[in-house]
Scaffold this active site. Sequence first.
Site, PDB file in Angstrom:
ATOM      1  N   LYS A 142       0.808  -1.218   0.000  1.00  0.00           N
ATOM      2  CA  LYS A 142       0.000   0.000   0.000  1.00  0.00           C
ATOM      3  C   LYS A 142       0.846   1.275   0.000  1.00  0.00           C
ATOM      4  O   LYS A 142       2.060   1.226   0.154  1.00  0.00           O
ATOM      5  CB  LYS A 142      -0.957  -0.016   1.187  1.00  0.00           C
ATOM      6  CG  LYS A 142      -1.999  -1.139   1.099  1.00  0.00           C
ATOM      7  CD  LYS A 142      -2.904  -1.010  -0.117  1.00  0.00           C
ATOM      8  CE  LYS A 142      -4.125  -1.901  -0.078  1.00  0.00           C
ATOM      9  NZ  LYS A 142      -3.875  -3.315  -0.312  1.00  0.00           N
TER      10      LYS A 142
HETATM   11  C1  LIG Z   1      -9.867  -2.624  -1.737  1.00  0.00           C
HETATM   12  C2  LIG Z   1      -9.277  -3.312  -0.557  1.00  0.00           C
HETATM   13  N1  LIG Z   1      -9.986  -3.385   0.581  1.00  0.00           N
HETATM   14  C3  LIG Z   1      -9.513  -3.974   1.687  1.00  0.00           C
HETATM   15  C4  LIG Z   1      -8.258  -4.545   1.704  1.00  0.00           C
HETATM   16  C5  LIG Z   1      -7.807  -5.247   2.959  1.00  0.00           C
HETATM   17  O1  LIG Z   1      -6.698  -4.632   3.515  1.00  0.00           O
HETATM   18  P1  LIG Z   1      -5.835  -5.401   4.629  1.00  0.00           P
HETATM   19  O2  LIG Z   1      -4.938  -6.350   3.895  1.00  0.00           O
HETATM   20  O3  LIG Z   1      -5.066  -4.295   5.310  1.00  0.00           O
HETATM   21  O4  LIG Z   1      -6.770  -6.070   5.541  1.00  0.00           O
HETATM   22  C6  LIG Z   1      -7.465  -4.492   0.571  1.00  0.00           C
HETATM   23  C7  LIG Z   1      -6.130  -5.103   0.601  1.00  0.00           C
HETATM   24  O5  LIG Z   1      -5.496  -5.461  -0.313  1.00  0.00           O
HETATM   25  C8  LIG Z   1      -7.981  -3.879  -0.604  1.00  0.00           C
HETATM   26  O6  LIG Z   1      -7.270  -3.809  -1.730  1.00  0.00           O
END
Ligand SMILES: Cc1ncc(COP(=O)(O)O)c(C=O)c1O
Length: 388
Positions: A184
Amino acid sequence: MRESYLPFALPDIDERELTEVEQALLSGWVTTGPKTHQFEQEFAAAIGARHAIAVNSCTAAMHLALEAVGLQPGDEVITTPLTFAATAEVVRYFDARPVLVDVDAETLNIDTAQIDAAINERTRVIMPVHLAGLPANMAEISRIAQQHALKVIEDAAHAMPGVYNHRAHGSLGDLVCFSFYATKTLTTGEGGMICTENEEWAERCRFMSLHGISRDAWKRYTAEGNWYYEILAPGFKYNMTDVAAAMGLAQLRKVNVMWQRRKEIAAAYNQAFAQVSELLLPPVGNAPEQHAWHLYILRLHLERLQIDRSQFIAALKKRNIGTSVHFIPLHIHPYYRQRYGYQPQDYPVSYREYQRMISLPIYSRMSDQDVQDVIEAVSEIVVQNRTA
Ligand SMILES: Cc1ncc(COP(=O)(O)O)c(C=O)c1O
């Protein structure tokens, strides 16, 4: 052709992260403590949010946000098929239903013109995703939410440091959830943040993130705390560690510099591909919006090429360029297909665009030569495979 493999994504880590993390490690306090508190404060200040609660993923953030607004079994939550597993799975945690609304063909964000038709008496929440970092149409989403007394929980996993209508993501809206996953735009390895203006929800998210107990563990074991605590609800174990928060502090201080570089890379791609009729460029957003440029999603005019998207990706890999696809739409995955009986054509725009999208590398550690290599590889593949 480049000699070494260019990864799809790499974190931008330097001495500043190492120094902060070393401090945390040597301090003797490695779980949630002063660094996490400082990260929350600096994050809230950076985006102008009243409350910021650090957790160990965006998935945890979205789960807590839905819990805070009181989602119940059988309730419905509106989101899009073109997102990661997390956005819908957190709804399933409650035995509630994710209701999918197709995306707009240009922006790949939720098509606000189709939201009304998906609302019924069980609808409680709209969960827009700012795909790739391009802000969803929040003015329209807020209007619809107000009209039907719905809450808006933003999946802002891609949206740091995005701006919508002159305001940073996270400084308005009901609850806004960020991701600090490895790829990210700001990373803590794994991590997430919930931003809200609402004191009650902030409190609920905070104490549910740590077992639903009445005070933070670090206060219990310091001089200012004591041994006593009370369990007020069956909470979760979603707290961020100080090691992760230390990394986040260093990342936060350079988040805009990293963004500037991604913006430059997006501009270089756009300039190079603008005249290539086999390629469709991503929308750049309308000023004063600020695209966070987490992803650069290139789309192919498949009818003008002799190869499909998968072959295009394989050709890039052969030229040592890493890519990805965002996303395989939820409704074609076995779980959602079987559970809700979806057919691929139920969400025709998501399905069509999925079949022609490729995410190119876009991260601050890329050198000018890396960017040039991507441009050359893409251009060469097009030239070698055009139909005419
Ligand atoms: C659009 C979206 N929402 C939620 C997430 C979930 O994030 P995390 O991996 O921090 O839980 C991601 C992760 O890749 C994502 O791309």
